[in-house]
Design a protein around this motif. Sequence first.
Motif, short mmCIF file in Angstrom:
data_model
loop_
_atom_site.label_atom_id
_atom_site.label_comp_id
_atom_site.label_asym_id
_atom_site.label_seq_id
_atom_site.Cartn_x
_atom_site.Cartn_y
_atom_site.Cartn_z
N LYS A 60 0.85 -1.19 0.00
CA LYS A 60 0.00 0.00 0.00
C LYS A 60 0.89 1.24 0.00
O LYS A 60 1.98 1.23 0.56
CB LYS A 60 -0.88 -0.01 1.25
CG LYS A 60 -1.72 1.21 1.48
CD LYS A 60 -2.66 1.09 2.66
CE LYS A 60 -1.95 1.03 3.98
NZ LYS A 60 -2.86 1.04 5.14
N VAL A 61 0.40 2.33 -0.63
CA VAL A 61 1.11 3.61 -0.62
C VAL A 61 0.15 4.75 -0.29
O VAL A 61 -1.05 4.68 -0.58
CB VAL A 61 1.81 3.90 -1.97
CG1 VAL A 61 2.84 2.85 -2.30
CG2 VAL A 61 0.81 4.04 -3.11
N VAL A 62 0.70 5.79 0.32
CA VAL A 62 0.03 7.08 0.46
C VAL A 62 1.04 8.13 0.03
O VAL A 62 2.25 7.89 0.08
CB VAL A 62 -0.49 7.36 1.90
CG1 VAL A 62 -1.56 6.37 2.28
CG2 VAL A 62 0.65 7.32 2.90
N SER A 63 0.58 9.29 -0.38
CA SER A 63 1.51 10.26 -0.91
C SER A 63 0.92 11.66 -0.93
O SER A 63 -0.29 11.83 -1.06
CB SER A 63 1.90 9.86 -2.34
OG SER A 63 2.85 10.73 -2.88
N VAL A 64 1.80 12.65 -0.82
CA VAL A 64 1.47 14.05 -1.09
C VAL A 64 2.44 14.50 -2.17
O VAL A 64 3.66 14.37 -2.02
CB VAL A 64 1.62 14.93 0.17
CG1 VAL A 64 1.38 16.38 -0.16
CG2 VAL A 64 0.68 14.45 1.27
N ASN A 65 1.90 15.00 -3.27
CA ASN A 65 2.71 15.37 -4.43
C ASN A 65 2.42 16.82 -4.80
O ASN A 65 1.29 17.28 -4.69
CB ASN A 65 2.35 14.48 -5.63
CG ASN A 65 2.33 13.01 -5.28
OD1 ASN A 65 3.04 12.56 -4.40
ND2 ASN A 65 1.50 12.26 -5.98
N THR A 66 3.44 17.51 -5.28
CA THR A 66 3.27 18.91 -5.68
C THR A 66 4.31 19.26 -6.74
O THR A 66 5.18 18.47 -7.06
CB THR A 66 3.39 19.85 -4.45
OG1 THR A 66 3.01 21.16 -4.83
CG2 THR A 66 4.78 19.85 -3.88
N ARG A 67 4.19 20.46 -7.26
CA ARG A 67 5.22 21.01 -8.15
C ARG A 67 5.40 22.48 -7.80
O ARG A 67 4.45 23.15 -7.42
CB ARG A 67 4.86 20.80 -9.61
CG ARG A 67 3.69 21.62 -10.10
CD ARG A 67 3.31 21.26 -11.51
NE ARG A 67 2.49 20.06 -11.46
CZ ARG A 67 1.63 19.70 -12.38
NH1 ARG A 67 1.50 20.42 -13.46
NH2 ARG A 67 0.92 18.61 -12.26
#
Length: 190
Positions: free
Chosen positions: A18-25
């Motif tokens: 399982k994965v969780v993530s916060v992504n941005t640019r």
Amino acid sequence: MGPYYITALVNMLGPVRKVVSVNTRSTDCRTGIKVNVNKTFPVEVDTHIAAILEFVSGAVITLITSFDVWKHSSYCDIELYGTEGALHIPDPNTFNGGIRFFKAGLCADWAMADNPFLYNDNMRSLGLADTAKGIETKRPHRCSGALAYHVLDVMCSIIEAGREERAVMLESSCDHPAPLPLGLTFGELD
């Protein structure tokens, strides 16, 4: 860089569950450097990823990758922290380097681990050689399509988890790749 680090982690810890993530640019447009100086390019993907990977084995890993830094330190390595100590594994993109460990009561600081394996230099072609040998001898090879697909699934699931702001269960899995045997002579893989 994701394939290097995630493949190394799957080789050490087995498949991801399982994965969780916060992504941005940081920007929607980048200016090129070197051969692309003064050219601009649209940024169409997230360039900073902060993910947590839960492995089937129970291990939990924090993975941070970023294109949004001016300069990083020389520590683009992997550190694993356990209940009895810690391991420091060199950057998997260089395919070489020493492994250090810390174990309370055994050492006061990081210490070099004994490395009983033969192939410790920049051996980028080792995976290809292992694949060829596996096909030739009809044994499972370590750089399998299932491993590659699982690593790709982990990366895509990290993006999905960040975009949808939820945990994503992996749909794929793979066998935990076997380490190379001990006692090999140079040129041997089995």
